[in-house]
Design an enzyme around this catalytic site. Sequence first.
Site, short mmCIF file in Angstrom:
data_model
loop_
_atom_site.label_atom_id
_atom_site.label_comp_id
_atom_site.label_asym_id
_atom_site.label_seq_id
_atom_site.Cartn_x
_atom_site.Cartn_y
_atom_site.Cartn_z
N LYS A 46 1.28 -13.15 -3.82
CA LYS A 46 2.05 -14.12 -3.04
C LYS A 46 2.37 -13.63 -1.63
CE LYS A 46 2.42 -17.36 -4.50
NZ LYS A 46 1.32 -18.39 -4.57
N THR A 49 -2.82 -14.02 0.19
CA THR A 49 -4.18 -13.70 -0.24
C THR A 49 -5.16 -14.84 0.00
OG1 THR A 49 -2.98 -12.81 -2.15
CG2 THR A 49 -5.35 -12.44 -2.07
N THR A 50 -4.83 -16.02 -0.51
CA THR A 50 -5.77 -17.15 -0.42
C THR A 50 -6.00 -17.55 1.03
OG1 THR A 50 -5.09 -17.92 -2.60
CG2 THR A 50 -6.24 -19.50 -1.21
N TRP A 51 -4.97 -17.48 1.84
CA TRP A 51 -5.11 -17.80 3.26
C TRP A 51 -6.07 -16.82 3.93
CZ3 TRP A 51 -0.64 -17.39 7.39
CH2 TRP A 51 -1.05 -18.03 8.56
N HIS A 99 -5.52 -7.52 -5.82
CA HIS A 99 -4.10 -7.19 -5.64
C HIS A 99 -3.84 -5.73 -6.01
CE1 HIS A 99 -2.99 -11.28 -4.80
NE2 HIS A 99 -3.34 -11.72 -5.99
N SER A 126 8.59 -16.58 -3.11
CA SER A 126 7.31 -17.21 -3.41
C SER A 126 6.83 -16.85 -4.81
CB SER A 126 6.27 -16.78 -2.37
OG SER A 126 5.08 -17.51 -2.52
N TYR A 182 1.85 -11.00 7.18
CA TYR A 182 1.78 -12.44 7.01
C TYR A 182 2.45 -13.13 8.20
CZ TYR A 182 2.60 -16.95 4.59
OH TYR A 182 2.65 -18.27 4.22
N SER A 223 -6.20 -23.89 8.21
CA SER A 223 -4.86 -24.38 8.51
C SER A 223 -4.14 -24.76 7.22
CB SER A 223 -4.92 -25.60 9.44
OG SER A 223 -5.50 -26.71 8.76
N ASP A 225 -2.39 -27.47 6.41
CA ASP A 225 -2.62 -28.83 5.94
C ASP A 225 -4.00 -29.00 5.32
OD1 ASP A 225 -0.08 -29.66 6.68
OD2 ASP A 225 -0.72 -30.30 8.68
#
Length: 330
Positions: A46, A49-51, A99, A126, A182, A223, A225
């Site tokens: 959290k 990572t995915t970003w 991770h 998160s 982040y 982004s 969105d």
Amino acid sequence: MSSSSIPRYITVEGLRFVEGFEPATIRSALTYQPRPYDVFVVTYPKCGTTWMMQIALLILHEGQLPENTEEYFAFTPYLEMLGAEAIEKMPRPSPIRSHLPFEMIPYAKHAKYIYVARNPKDCCVSMYHHTKMFPAYEFSKGSFDDFFKVFIQGATDYNDYFDHLLSWYEHKDDENVFFITYEQLKNDTRGAVLQIADFLGKKYGQLLRQKSKVLEKVLHYSSFDCMRRDTFALWKEALQITPQAESDLPRGLLSWAESAVDSHYGQKMPMLNIRDMMRRSSLMEWDTILKPSQEEKLRRRIGEKTRNSDVMDLWKELESKDVDEYFVNR
């Protein structure tokens, strides 16, 4: 499904994981031998990572995304979930999600490692929402107070937040490690993307600077969105697959999805809310969720764990400013 005031974990090689990860696969992952030019995206859970995976994938593929769910997960493999064999067979170039703390990551000087660190307050909030959302933790009725006690004890997924952060912070200046917070990524995404491209290879940095359309694609498809609408819809689709369904998705991912089935009643987890899967920064929730006593406990924990490190200076600017002021116009 029962719900506890303590999230449910399994422990493999001294690390905690959510139920659904396969011990043999995790042990296999630890034996993986990195290939030249492998790119690992590593965070504590959290922490973005995915970003970062999305950004790295877009850079490596000149602003293009995979066309469907199967391709997406093939190009963004999760090391501990899939194991060494799956990583060996992954399509390249692609980033590898992990991770793992530094001392457990498959390491080679010829591989590259991107590490994203996140303020512990934001990470804690998160992780709380994440843990409540997934049935495998059996924590759907757990409170933030319950979770905070687990977090402050270092007893969550992948163990202690501070141990994990410090293990990578010690290597932030290594030639093959790109260390970023982040918050830095949010505050100047364009600048960070260009730095990441340079780190991944001279040709990628040159491409993004010479072809503005490619850079804009990377920024658009990474982004909030866009990812909330499209990328997390892929996760939702993957996690809704029934255990008996035929699928080309990785076995480890299917095992995790299957763990959402109630072992007592055979019921599938409820449809996931995309709003919950990808939430905007929870920085605005600090004052409403962390009680003064919890703030004090966290300060003491930070002091105990980082007394010999300047790691918390990463967030000195954030802590010294009003949160609204810091993130205005981000």
